[in-house]
Scaffold this active site. Structure first.
Site, PDB file in Angstrom:
ATOM      1  N   MET A   1      37.961 -91.961  84.034  1.00 30.55           N
ATOM      2  CA  MET A   1      37.542 -91.038  85.094  1.00 30.55           C
ATOM      3  C   MET A   1      38.783 -90.533  85.820  1.00 30.55           C
ATOM      4  SD  MET A   1      34.447 -91.043  84.589  1.00 30.55           S
ATOM      5  CE  MET A   1      34.059 -89.974  85.942  1.00 30.55           C
ATOM      6  N   LEU A 132      35.015 -98.070  84.802  1.00 33.60           N
ATOM      7  CA  LEU A 132      34.872 -96.789  85.485  1.00 33.60           C
ATOM      8  C   LEU A 132      35.961 -95.812  85.090  1.00 33.60           C
ATOM      9  CD1 LEU A 132      33.877 -98.018  89.062  1.00 33.60           C
ATOM     10  CD2 LEU A 132      32.399 -96.867  87.416  1.00 33.60           C
ATOM     11  N   GLU A 133      37.170 -96.314  84.867  1.00 32.84           N
ATOM     12  CA  GLU A 133      38.291 -95.417  84.573  1.00 32.84           C
ATOM     13  C   GLU A 133      38.213 -94.807  83.173  1.00 32.84           C
ATOM     14  OE1 GLU A 133      40.464 -94.200  86.504  1.00 32.84           O
ATOM     15  OE2 GLU A 133      40.307 -95.469  88.274  1.00 32.84           O
ATOM     16  N   THR A 134      37.978 -95.650  82.160  1.00 32.29           N
ATOM     17  CA  THR A 134      38.066 -95.133  80.775  1.00 32.29           C
ATOM     18  C   THR A 134      37.006 -95.699  79.849  1.00 32.29           C
ATOM     19  OG1 THR A 134      39.581 -96.887  80.027  1.00 32.29           O
ATOM     20  CG2 THR A 134      40.591 -94.889  80.995  1.00 32.29           C
TER      21      THR A 134
END
Length: 276
Positions: A1, A132-134
């Site tokens: 993200m 959440l990030e990747t």
């Protein structure tokens, strides 16, 4: 993200100020943003990097053939304010990642236990950020990092910040952590499975698997430990909770200043902690 560019982890005023002071002290080799062609600017930047002690081989490897990326400029100039509510964002992001997050906690349980001993950060918090990030490393981005950073450094909107980030990207190459052709990520220069800007990579990345490289692209132990090291560096308190209003929630906000995003990390981590 990639919502962080709206937040201070990408707007690094201290680094930008340091870059300004350094480049101001050496006007003969400083590369002014936006003036002249990109190619001429890049040549000036190479001289500036060499004057700051970066090895010629790293400069050559990292910047030869780099061109301006108009798609990056278009994305930067069309950013919209992140305005989803916590209920909207967490409702969209957390449920689809719960099952895999629980599996990752189990799969990397021994690594996460050693990381918590070393840095004090619970596995649930690290895995929540990772998801959440990747999507746990599945979507790290495809933009060539050096091209993105050079483009944003040449553009005058945040030139000092991105020049400093481009210098740090060259330092990552210089110390052998990632080959330049492998350095790909989000459009604004974030690298790896939890999306570190190069300055954070240089400062907080650790070689937790002991292979001699701080590899945030491929090494899950390095990714997870480096993320914990970042949080520990901002004052994570071992054994304390991370709910909004707590000191540890304030640390999560150093990861991402968006309160909605930070609350979603905390909520996801709490759900993982409660999962069977």
């Amino acid at each position: 993200m990639n919502f962080r560019f709206l937040t201070p982890r990408r707007s690094l005023p201290a680094i930008a100020l340091a870059a300004f002071v350094l480049t101001s002290a050496a006007p003969a080799i400083a590369a002014p943003c936006g003036s002249g062609t990109f190619e001429a600017w890049l040549e000036d930047f190479k001289k500036e990097a060499a004057a700051k002690g970066i090895a010629p081989a790293a400069i050559q490897a990292g910047l030869t053939g780099v061109t301006l990326d108009k798609a990056v400029l278009a994305r930067d100039q069309s950013q919209k304010v992140f305005n989803q509510s916590f209920e909207e964002f967490s409702g969209r992001m957390v449920p689809p990642r719960m099952s895999r997050g629980s599996n990752m906690l189990k799969q990397y349980g021994s690594v996460l236990s050693r990381i918590e001993q070393a840095y004090g950060v619970p596995g649930e918090v690290i895995v929540a950020i990772w998801g959440l990030e990747t999507d746990f490393g599945a979507n790290i981005g495809k933009f060539p990092t050096l091209r993105s950073l050079a483009t944003l450094a040449y553009d005058c909107r945040r030139s000092d910040t991105f020049k400093a980030e481009l210098m740090d990207a060259l330092r990552i190459i210089e110390r052998g952590d990632i080959a330049p052709q492998e350095m790909r990520g989000a459009w604004a220069g974030e690298i790896g499975q939890t999306q570190f800007m190069p300055s954070s990579y240089v400062k907080y990345a650790v070689d937790f698997d002991g292979n001699g490289h701080r590899d945030l692209l491929r090494s899950v132990p390095d990714v997870l430990a480096s993320t914990a090291n970042f949080l520990a560096g901002y004052g994570w308190q071992k054994g304390k909770d991370w709910q909004p209003g707590s000191p540890n929630f304030a640390v999560i906000q150093q990861w991402n200043k968006s309160e909605v995003y930070a609350k979603t990390i905390a909520y996801f981590a709490t759900q993982l902690a409660r999962a069977p």
